[in-house]
Structure formats: structure tokens, C-alpha cells
Design an enzyme around this catalytic site. Structure first.
Site, PDB file in Angstrom:
ATOM      1  N   PHE A 111     -43.246  25.177  13.179  1.00  0.00           N
ATOM      2  CA  PHE A 111     -43.672  24.849  14.405  1.00  0.00           C
ATOM      3  C   PHE A 111     -43.535  23.628  15.106  1.00  0.00           C
ATOM      4  O   PHE A 111     -43.335  22.679  14.477  1.00  0.00           O
ATOM      5  CB  PHE A 111     -45.518  24.613  14.189  1.00  0.00           C
ATOM      6  CG  PHE A 111     -46.304  24.632  15.201  1.00  0.00           C
ATOM      7  CD1 PHE A 111     -46.926  25.892  15.471  1.00  0.00           C
ATOM      8  CD2 PHE A 111     -46.820  23.487  15.856  1.00  0.00           C
ATOM      9  CE1 PHE A 111     -47.729  25.871  16.691  1.00  0.00           C
ATOM     10  CE2 PHE A 111     -47.713  23.339  16.741  1.00  0.00           C
ATOM     11  CZ  PHE A 111     -48.251  24.699  17.279  1.00  0.00           C
ATOM     12  N   ASP A 182     -46.905  23.135   4.556  1.00  0.00           N
ATOM     13  CA  ASP A 182     -47.862  23.425   5.808  1.00  0.00           C
ATOM     14  C   ASP A 182     -48.641  24.820   5.747  1.00  0.00           C
ATOM     15  O   ASP A 182     -47.890  25.725   5.915  1.00  0.00           O
ATOM     16  CB  ASP A 182     -47.316  23.145   7.238  1.00  0.00           C
ATOM     17  CG  ASP A 182     -48.456  23.039   8.248  1.00  0.00           C
ATOM     18  OD1 ASP A 182     -49.354  23.655   8.154  1.00  0.00           O
ATOM     19  OD2 ASP A 182     -47.875  22.194   9.431  1.00  0.00           O
ATOM     20  N   TYR A 207     -59.092  24.858  12.625  1.00  0.00           N
ATOM     21  CA  TYR A 207     -59.784  25.580  13.678  1.00  0.00           C
ATOM     22  C   TYR A 207     -59.026  26.957  13.736  1.00  0.00           C
ATOM     23  O   TYR A 207     -59.439  27.789  14.580  1.00  0.00           O
ATOM     24  CB  TYR A 207     -59.479  24.850  15.019  1.00  0.00           C
ATOM     25  CG  TYR A 207     -58.200  24.444  15.155  1.00  0.00           C
ATOM     26  CD1 TYR A 207     -56.976  25.249  15.364  1.00  0.00           C
ATOM     27  CD2 TYR A 207     -57.754  23.041  14.833  1.00  0.00           C
ATOM     28  CE1 TYR A 207     -55.790  24.829  15.690  1.00  0.00           C
ATOM     29  CE2 TYR A 207     -56.427  22.319  15.050  1.00  0.00           C
ATOM     30  CZ  TYR A 207     -55.262  23.163  15.352  1.00  0.00           C
ATOM     31  OH  TYR A 207     -54.223  22.881  15.372  1.00  0.00           O
ATOM     32  N   LYS A 208     -58.035  27.328  12.750  1.00  0.00           N
ATOM     33  CA  LYS A 208     -57.596  28.718  12.724  1.00  0.00           C
ATOM     34  C   LYS A 208     -58.495  29.635  11.998  1.00  0.00           C
ATOM     35  O   LYS A 208     -59.610  29.981  12.135  1.00  0.00           O
ATOM     36  CB  LYS A 208     -56.158  28.412  12.488  1.00  0.00           C
ATOM     37  CG  LYS A 208     -55.349  28.100  13.511  1.00  0.00           C
ATOM     38  CD  LYS A 208     -53.808  27.613  13.086  1.00  0.00           C
ATOM     39  CE  LYS A 208     -53.133  26.987  14.124  1.00  0.00           C
ATOM     40  NZ  LYS A 208     -51.774  26.189  13.878  1.00  0.00           N
ATOM     41  N   ARG A 354     -48.562  38.109  19.939  1.00  0.00           N
ATOM     42  CA  ARG A 354     -48.971  37.554  18.677  1.00  0.00           C
ATOM     43  C   ARG A 354     -50.319  38.476  18.406  1.00  0.00           C
ATOM     44  O   ARG A 354     -51.232  38.028  19.229  1.00  0.00           O
ATOM     45  CB  ARG A 354     -48.797  36.277  18.323  1.00  0.00           C
ATOM     46  CG  ARG A 354     -48.995  35.817  17.004  1.00  0.00           C
ATOM     47  CD  ARG A 354     -48.483  34.328  16.990  1.00  0.00           C
ATOM     48  NE  ARG A 354     -49.599  33.331  17.760  1.00  0.00           N
ATOM     49  CZ  ARG A 354     -49.884  32.078  17.300  1.00  0.00           C
ATOM     50  NH1 ARG A 354     -49.119  31.689  16.460  1.00  0.00           N
ATOM     51  NH2 ARG A 354     -50.808  31.571  18.309  1.00  0.00           N
TER      52      ARG A 354
HETATM   53  C1  LIG Z   1     -51.537  25.186  14.775  1.00  0.00           C
HETATM   54  C2  LIG Z   1     -50.328  24.275  14.197  1.00  0.00           C
HETATM   55  C3  LIG Z   1     -50.178  22.807  14.320  1.00  0.00           C
HETATM   56  C4  LIG Z   1     -51.088  22.119  15.310  1.00  0.00           C
HETATM   57  O1  LIG Z   1     -51.324  20.688  14.857  1.00  0.00           O
HETATM   58  P1  LIG Z   1     -52.342  19.878  15.519  1.00  0.00           P
HETATM   59  O2  LIG Z   1     -52.172  18.496  15.058  1.00  0.00           O
HETATM   60  O3  LIG Z   1     -53.713  20.440  14.827  1.00  0.00           O
HETATM   61  O4  LIG Z   1     -52.426  20.191  17.181  1.00  0.00           O
HETATM   62  C5  LIG Z   1     -49.349  22.079  13.528  1.00  0.00           C
HETATM   63  N1  LIG Z   1     -48.326  22.895  12.731  1.00  0.00           N
HETATM   64  C6  LIG Z   1     -48.464  24.234  12.329  1.00  0.00           C
HETATM   65  C7  LIG Z   1     -47.641  24.715  11.718  1.00  0.00           C
HETATM   66  C8  LIG Z   1     -49.436  24.887  13.119  1.00  0.00           C
HETATM   67  O5  LIG Z   1     -49.450  26.331  13.050  1.00  0.00           O
END
Ligand SMILES: *Cc1c(COP(=O)(O)O)cnc(C)c1O
Length: 395
Positions: A111, A182, A207-208, A354
């Protein structure tokens, strides 16, 4: 307990929600809890609520509930901040553990914020660190003795491809590298044995699949046997061993609490605490079996109805998280057309449609109905309507 548990959520009528991998829906009870925390605890108790409503221990209590869902022991998970911050903290701490090495290894599917945080940290330290990002399938081979830290996202946000947590962690350890996972797209989606993997650090958001609401706090895990040697880069007062002693010098807490930073977001943490109630009695292996069944049905339905779309996720269920992606050149427009018809997924540039499958509130009938609407949109060329071409800020 049998799945799904739609009764535990406030889902809008007429919507098939296939985006719980991006923002989980509202669990019943979460709104009432927020109202209670705001109205009674904050409104009436004011600052006394840190003690009277036990706000001060809420981050640790929520951390313990998360620990139970990711295969981590009690006391090993701290909550707060956002995932980006937690990535930075884990990486900074991990680099300190291997001072004679200069390579951070991730993969090209990670990400963006994870990679950006690494790039920013490299610039701040300014000691010649490099970030390597081979293709996901080449990561294991790229784990060499130069690598200080392997930092990977377990389930790829775009394709849903799943890394082998145990095997990659073992490989990292075999060359003396530190492992950071992660879990953004795995926590609440697949069974996890974090302790068994022996990884030093893990981070994730809530939040996911944990349905904690927009901006819900992130979490960080540090392996209990090393936590007392972890050097926090963000030495905030909430990670201090005695925050209210107000000492001028920093002394870290003797637990994962040292990876906290500042004042916790009590309203969001309370909502998350209420949201985690839906996991009571959920067997993660049963959840995984249900998730695989939903994903397999969706792939079969979409491939038979929409030959124009190309599967962009691993075909083998064992190599996939809880989402399915299809590539389509006009994926953005098609997703807008779908959303207007009540099927909510999302679009990830450049061409990925997705769909997240969350067995807590999605069943086979939803999956078949969603595939039928997707067929209308794709094979009926409904996506061609010019109104679907205007891009919103959030896709
Ligand atoms: C959703 C997601 C994030 C989001 O990071 P935030 O700091 O909460 O905005 C980061 N890394 C991954 C792999 C994600 O899927």
C-alpha cells in the site's frame, strides 16, 4: 454461531455492501455507545471520566480484544494513532535493532502509505538506507543478509494475494532480518497466528474488517520477549512508564504501551470497543471457510456472466485474502454504475474493480445478486453513460 450475522449491523435497505475491506459498516450498538460517551461521559463527567469511565485504560482494553483476534497474547497490542504512524514506529524501531544493515525490503504491491512512510523515515535518518520493492512473488528470494527489515502487507490491497506469513518470517529470521507484518487486510478477514509466526512487529487498522468506523485508531504489536528493548522513535507521553509523574526525561513503559504516542481518541476507541462485540463467539476458521465459499461463488458467477472482465486475484483460494478483484479498462465507470444500482465495491487505479467479502453480513444470495447486476452493467454497457466518467476525490 452460524454466519452471517446481519442482525448485528445497521445496513441500509437495498444495498449489497462489498466494501467492508475498506470501511466496515455500522455495528448495532456502536452509535448508542458513541452517544453515551459523548453525552454522559464527556458531557456530564467532564475530565473526571478519565477515571470514572475508565477512559485511561480503554486503549489497552481494546488492544487486548484485538490481540485475541489476531493470534497475539494479552498485553501485546497497543492502540491509537493511524496505521501510517504505526508503520513508521515499527520500522524505526526495527531499524534500530539492526544498526549495521541498510536495506528495507518491501514489495511493489504494498500500500502506498507504507512505502511513503519508509521513504520519509529514510530521509529523516539520512544514513544511506535504501528501500527495495521487488514484485510480491520475488520477495522471498530478495531476503538476503543485507536486509535489516522485511516489511510486508500480508494481504495485497489490490489483488488480495496472500503472503505466507510463517514461511516469509522464517526466511527473514534465517538471514537475521526483523519482520514487520501489516495486517490491514487480514485482521478480521483470515485466521492469524501472529505469536506462532514469531514476527517481531505487526500493525493494522480497525476501520476495515473490524468495523470501527471512519478514522478508527490503528494497532501495533511487538513480540513480548523483545518489547522491553524496543526504542520508540515517537517518544510520546502516553508511551511513558508514568505519564502523570510528568518527568522531564522519557522513560518508556515496560510493555507494548511504549508504542503509544499521545492522548487516545476516546470516542473512536469506544465505538471500536462496541464494534468488536460482533466478534464474540465467531470462529475464525468458520469465517474463513465462509469467506472462501463467497469468493469462489463470486468468481464463478462473474466469469460465466462477464467474459469481458479478467480475474486480478489469485485463482487458488488458499493464496487469497477475503477480497476478489477484476481488471477492466473502464473499471471506474463500471464501479460507479454498480454503486448506483446498490452494489458497493470500490475502484483502485489503474483498472481494478475490488470486491470485499465479509461473511458476518454477506451471504450467497447477495453474491449472486451482485454478480447479476454486474452483468447488466458490463454486458449491457450501462457503464458507458457519461455521468459515470466524472471522478470523485475518493474512488
Ligand atoms: C488501509 C491501509 C492503510 C491506511 O493507513 P491509514 O494511516 O489508516 O490511512 C495503510 N496500509 C495498508 C496496507 C492499508 O491497507
Amino acid at each position: 454461531m452460524t454466519l452471517p450475522r446481519k442482525d448485528l449491523f445497521d445496513l441500509p435497505e437495498g444495498v449489497i455492501y462489498l466494501d467492508g475491506n475498506s470501511l466496515g459498516p455500522l455495528p448495532k450498538g456502536a452509535a448508542a455507545r458513541a452517544a453515551e460517551v459523548i453525552g454522559r461521559e464527556w458531557g456530564q463527567e467532564l475530565i473526571r471520566a478519565w477515571n470514572t469511565a475508565d477512559w485511561i485504560t480503554l486503549p489497552a482494553r481494546v488492544g487486548d480484544r484485538i490481540a485475541g483476534l489476531i493470534g497475539a497474547p494479552t498485553g501485546s497490542v497497543a492502540t491509537g494513532d493511524t496505521l501510517s504512524i504505526k508503520v513508521y514506529q515499527a520500522l524505526a524501531a526495527a531499524l534500530k535493532m539492526r544498526p549495521d544493515r541498510r536495506v528495507i525490503l518491501s514489495d511493489s504491491g504494498n500500500f502506498p502509505t507504507d512505502l511513503y512512510m519508509a521513504q520519509g523515515l529514510i530521509g529523516t535518518i539520512d544514513k544511506g538506507y535504501t528501500l527495495r520493492t521487488p514484485a510480491p512473488q520475488d520477495v522471498a528470494e530478495a531476503i538476503t543478509e543485507e536486509v535489516a527489515v522485511v516489511m510486508l502487507t500480508h494481504v495485497d490491497y489490490r489483488s488480495g494475494r496472500l503472503h505466507d506469513m510463517k514461511a516469509i518470517t522464517e526466511k527473514a529470521h534465517s538471514v537475521g532480518a526483523v519482520m514487520i507484518w501489516d495486517l490491514a487486510h487480514s485482521a478480521g478477514a483470515v485466521p492469524l497466528d501472529l505469536a506462532g509466526s514469531q514476527a517481531e512487529f505487526a500493525v493494522g487498522c480497525t476501520y476495515k474488517y473490524f468495523n470501527g468506523g471512519p478514522g478508527a485508531p490503528a494497532f501495533i504489536y511487538a513480540r513480548p520477549d523483545i518489547v522491553e528493548t524496543v526504542e520508540p522513535a515517537l517518544a510520546g507521553w502516553m508511551g511513558h512508564n508514568a505519564p502523570f509523574a510528568m518527568e522531564p526525561g522519557y522513560r518508556p513503559a515496560m510493555s507494548t504501551e511504549r508504542l503509544r504516542v499521545g492522548t487516545p481518541p476516546i470516542v473512536q476507541l469506544s465505538i471500536l470497543d462496541a464494534a468488536l462485540d460482533v466478534w464474540e463467539g465467531v470462529d475464525m476458521d468458520a469465517l474463513r471457510a465462509a469467506s472462501i465459499a463467497l469468493c469462489e461463488t463470486f468468481i464463478a458467477e462473474v466469469e460465466s456472466r462477464c467474459p469481458t472482465l479478467t480475474l486480478a486475484s489469485p485463482r487458488n483460494a488458499a493464496e487469497r485474502g477475503s477480497q476478489v478483484s477484476f481488471a477492466f479498462d473502464h473499471g471506474y465507470e463500471a464501479m460507479q454504475a454498480l454503486i448506483e444500482r446498490g452494489v458497493i465495491g470500490d475502484f483502485r487505479a489503474p483498472d481494478i474493480m475490488r470486491f470485499g467479502f465479509t461473511p458476518l453480513y454477506i451471504d450467497t444470495a447477495d453474491v449472486v445478486a451482485a454478480a447479476a447486476i454486474l452483468e447488466d452493467v458490463i454486458e449491457g454497457d450501462l457503464w458507458r453513460d457519461p455521468k459515470y466518467q466524472t471522478k470523485s476525490k475518493v474512488t
